[in-house]
Design a protein around this motif. Sequence first.
Motif, PDB file in Angstrom:
ATOM      1  N   ILE A 149      52.533  40.099  34.075  1.00  0.00           N
ATOM      2  CA  ILE A 149      51.382  40.611  34.821  1.00  0.00           C
ATOM      3  C   ILE A 149      50.499  39.436  35.207  1.00  0.00           C
ATOM      4  N   LEU A 150      50.314  39.237  36.502  1.00  0.00           N
ATOM      5  CA  LEU A 150      49.474  38.154  37.004  1.00  0.00           C
ATOM      6  C   LEU A 150      48.018  38.609  37.033  1.00  0.00           C
ATOM      7  N   LEU A 151      47.139  37.861  36.373  1.00  0.00           N
ATOM      8  CA  LEU A 151      45.725  38.213  36.289  1.00  0.00           C
ATOM      9  C   LEU A 151      44.911  37.257  37.150  1.00  0.00           C
ATOM     10  N   THR A 152      44.138  37.806  38.083  1.00  0.00           N
ATOM     11  CA  THR A 152      43.364  36.971  39.008  1.00  0.00           C
ATOM     12  C   THR A 152      41.885  36.899  38.646  1.00  0.00           C
ATOM     13  N   ALA A 153      41.508  37.543  37.535  1.00  0.00           N
ATOM     14  CA  ALA A 153      40.098  37.582  37.135  1.00  0.00           C
ATOM     15  C   ALA A 153      39.618  36.211  36.672  1.00  0.00           C
ATOM     16  N   PRO A 154      38.306  35.951  36.743  1.00  0.00           N
ATOM     17  CA  PRO A 154      37.757  34.695  36.203  1.00  0.00           C
ATOM     18  C   PRO A 154      38.094  34.553  34.728  1.00  0.00           C
ATOM     19  N   ARG A 155      38.028  33.341  34.211  1.00  0.00           N
ATOM     20  CA  ARG A 155      38.506  33.034  32.859  1.00  0.00           C
ATOM     21  C   ARG A 155      38.003  34.005  31.791  1.00  0.00           C
TER      22      ARG A 155
END
Length: 279
Positions: A15-21
């Motif tokens: 699952i690719l997560l694009t949220a900030p750190r």
Amino acid sequence: MLHPSVQLPLQGKRILLTAPRGYAARLSQALIAEGALPILMPAIETCHLSNFTELYVAFEYIEQYDWIAFTSRNGIEAFFEQMRSLELSFSLIKHCKICAIGKDAEKLSEFGLKADLIPKEPSPQGIIAELAKIPDIADQVVLVPVPEVVGVPEPDVVPNFVANLQQLGMIVHRVPTYQTRNVDKALYTVELALLKQGQIDAIAFSSTAEVSSFLQMVESEADCQNCAIACFGPYTAANAEKLGLSVQIVAADFSSFAGFAEAIARFFVDQAPEKFSKS
């Protein structure tokens, strides 16, 4: 309870997560609990402003505000960190009613504060719905701490929120409190290659800004054709569709990342129900 990984609904799913750190770390934990293999690729980052003048002026005239309406956890953190940096007492806002969304309200407790209004629907539109129930809300003054958006088009969430507050008859002061900016795609050659090769099972977006920045990184939307698109709530999903993505997963419970992880897990269970029938 302990389960072998094969019994977990997202076992082996990338699952690719694009949220900030900061957000990605919390979402990652929720997905790992479901068996996923999260791949962190923050499309945006949040950071301090280069100039806090507008916020400092708001502090100087803080007694004029009836409400402070926070639309994000980052806004809460940045606002009170700046109060601390100026050695301002939080008692200066004791006359203000504070709005916060969903689990963001818990962030206030770190500063010894609590929200006066937490909307049933965890969204800016939810705040509007609750404020609309207050008979004398017209002409009350509201401070709205928001991000300064750099490198991507500003999502319509904050402008719509401000416009809706004004439609209630409120006097709105929108003030930049932190910065949201895009991330250089050169950092993500490995992640983007996995995506192009069809090695990513789903992409999880938690905001419209992430969608906009992500689409600047890929060569075309076709790079996403072999993976599911997941959005944290209906507003992000609607904007993702407007930007050209086909959304398969929308969290019904978008008050926390646990609800988002559960929605992603349910999608993959429904894709292969026989695999999990005995779990």
